[in-house]
Design an enzyme around this catalytic site. Sequence first.
Site, PDB file in Angstrom:
ATOM      1  CB  THR A 103     -30.907 -30.835 -29.030  1.00 29.40           C
ATOM      2  OG1 THR A 103     -31.934 -29.904 -28.721  1.00 29.40           O
ATOM      3  CG2 THR A 103     -29.663 -30.460 -28.273  1.00 29.40           C
ATOM      4  CB  CYS A 104     -30.866 -35.295 -32.514  1.00 31.07           C
ATOM      5  SG  CYS A 104     -32.195 -35.830 -31.484  1.00 31.07           S
ATOM      6  CG  PHE A 105     -30.173 -34.347 -36.283  1.00 28.94           C
ATOM      7  CD1 PHE A 105     -29.565 -35.586 -36.457  1.00 28.94           C
ATOM      8  CD2 PHE A 105     -31.538 -34.304 -36.034  1.00 28.94           C
ATOM      9  CE1 PHE A 105     -30.311 -36.752 -36.406  1.00 28.94           C
ATOM     10  CE2 PHE A 105     -32.287 -35.478 -35.974  1.00 28.94           C
ATOM     11  CZ  PHE A 105     -31.671 -36.707 -36.163  1.00 28.94           C
TER      12      PHE A 105
END
Length: 725
Positions: free
Chosen positions: A692-694
């Site tokens: 989800t970070c990227f």
Amino acid sequence: MGNVVTQISCGRQHTMAFTPSSGKMYSFGLGGNGQLGTRSTCNRKSPAPVKGPFVASNQGCCVKRIYAGGDQSFAHYLTLQNMDDVRIQDPNRKICTLNEDIIQKWLNHSPGRLPLEVSNHPDHYSTSSKCSGVDMNMARLLYHRVVQQDHPEVTQQIAASLEKNLIPRLSNSPPDIEALRLYLTLPECPLFSDRNNYVTIAIPFAKSLISLKEAPLKVLGNWWSTFEPRVFQRLVELYKEVVVYLLQMHKVGIPSAEQRIFTCFLDTSLRLLEILHTVSERAGHIIQYDKFYIHELDHLIDIRNDYVTWIQRQMYPMGHDGVVTLCRYPFVFDAQAKTTLLQTDAVIQMQMAVDQAQMQNFSSMFMPAVESVNPCLILIVRRENIVGDTMEVLRKSKNVDYKKPLKVIFVGEEAVDAGGVRKEFFLLIMKELLDPKYGMFRYYEESRLIWFSNKTFEDIDLFNLIGVICGLAIYNLTIVELHFPVALYKKLLKRKPTLDDLKELMPDVGRSLQLLLDYAEDDLEETFCLNFTITEENYGATEVLELVPNGEDINVNKSNRQDFVSAYVDYVFNTSVAPLFECFYAGFHKVCGGKVLELFQPNELQAMVIGNTNYDWTELQKSTEYKGEYWTDHPTIRLFWEVFHNLPLEKKKQFLLFLTGSDRIPILGMKSLKLVIQPTSGGEHYLPVAHTCFNLLDLPKYTTLETLREKLLQAIDHNQGFNLA
């Protein structure tokens, strides 16, 4: 007196009349200056003959014309029997009106010099401060008939007439309301929308319009507010084009000698748009606010620089220094530009907060008493106590800390926060705070929206926390799930909610109140049986609350029904939730206060907080990037998009939630999500994994449609928790 009068003329306070049968003049009114010609200075209430003779020998002389003005009277004598009769219209003396016949006459004229014919504007219809009496579509058609490429000599004559005679002579206080109609019809002339005439016609016209005194400008505003949207839109588009033209010229380069006049032109055009924007807003949006957006601004000006200049001008007013900042006219900025403004403000605020932290750290090297400060706002929270931990950290933080970039760490998890952990934090804390167990918000089934619950037993500080969370989400450009009506964003911008907002939150109540306002019969009291009270459910019991003092004794009737509706709307959105909203407001403004908010419309602010649902799945596919051996036409990628496009909307939204942490899209649209898909070395029995970070998807190299569909749905349905896996 039985005599036929063929001429009449009025002075300041006296009147002259002429009767041809006797050849005599009569006068009445004030006579103090001898203006009645009665050889006396007495006033007369009824007509008396003017005493002659006026010439040595009166033989063969007759009155041609009589005149009066101020406290004077005089007559024009001729020896010929040729008296004027003003009852018969002299074609050379009547007000010229523009109509089909005249235009046809002009167009039929053979090429070459035009005869000396002058045109004015439509005939005297009923004109008042509320109604212009002008048929705008007719005016447009006539202008388009008369200004044609096939008749350049007519067009040139009109252009020269506008530029040299008409526009320069427009007064800032027209003599009569009818003279104002010119301001409505002129912009319909095709000459206005020709770029070659912007500087000579369109801008000077705008200058005379914004120079009008308050009273005539108010009348124009009334008239504009009765325009059909497309007619109003044409005027707005015209001056948006003028602004774009000026900014394009500026970008190409303007000699410094002409810089001042350029600034004046730009300011004039924007001020006219500002007047039109205010008129549109007051009339309940003649055209939608986004119709004022100038999308080209992004390429034509440095928005960041403009914002900084605007802020400086407000902090250190310099008088009129010849700089136009577009932030003074925020209604022209679209979503893209407003986001840039918000980011600029965030960067300025965060930079100031970081600089302050670094200065303090620098001091602490020499003075142990000064503790060192982190340039980020760090939230270390446990998943199982996300609300309590967050409140604890924020309680200890100073206001300046809220402006710093946010970093989130979940206890016991190794995820590096490159934005994704932060996104998930917002998602989880909102879900928790909106949980019915807290009873902080009331959910409205029909509209699927929430509003503050005035029956909550929770600590009022929780409302402050939600306000802070909303502010942090905006500042950190992360969207959150928060289903409030637009009324919330109106209140954050210090605007008043209206009946329309109540219709959005409680459609059934809104409809009932509208019925009450629209009811035309005289038996309103008997039909509705209402008084100034509101009934609320309170934990199983029914409570009757008065909307005004002694409300139970005041029946709703035709004359006070508007007051009742206003009081009802005010109760729902303001008085019943005042302490809760004040806490929310304080929390929000702790983070997001400041000048930049003044630039937003309520709907735009809403889109900044919760994103929007303008899904464009093909745009998502177009803007996706691939890593490793994956590329647009790789067999697995083709299978992936085939499966994805065939998913129902709910599953597509779940996929967005799985991959990006939210099922809504940022205000800048799908393209700003920038998904990345990369292959993994595991076999086909592995599930896809989301980072989800990227916004990064690990997609195993599936070879069949069925397997890919099954594994993707499995991954989407089991989405919860966060890992670097």
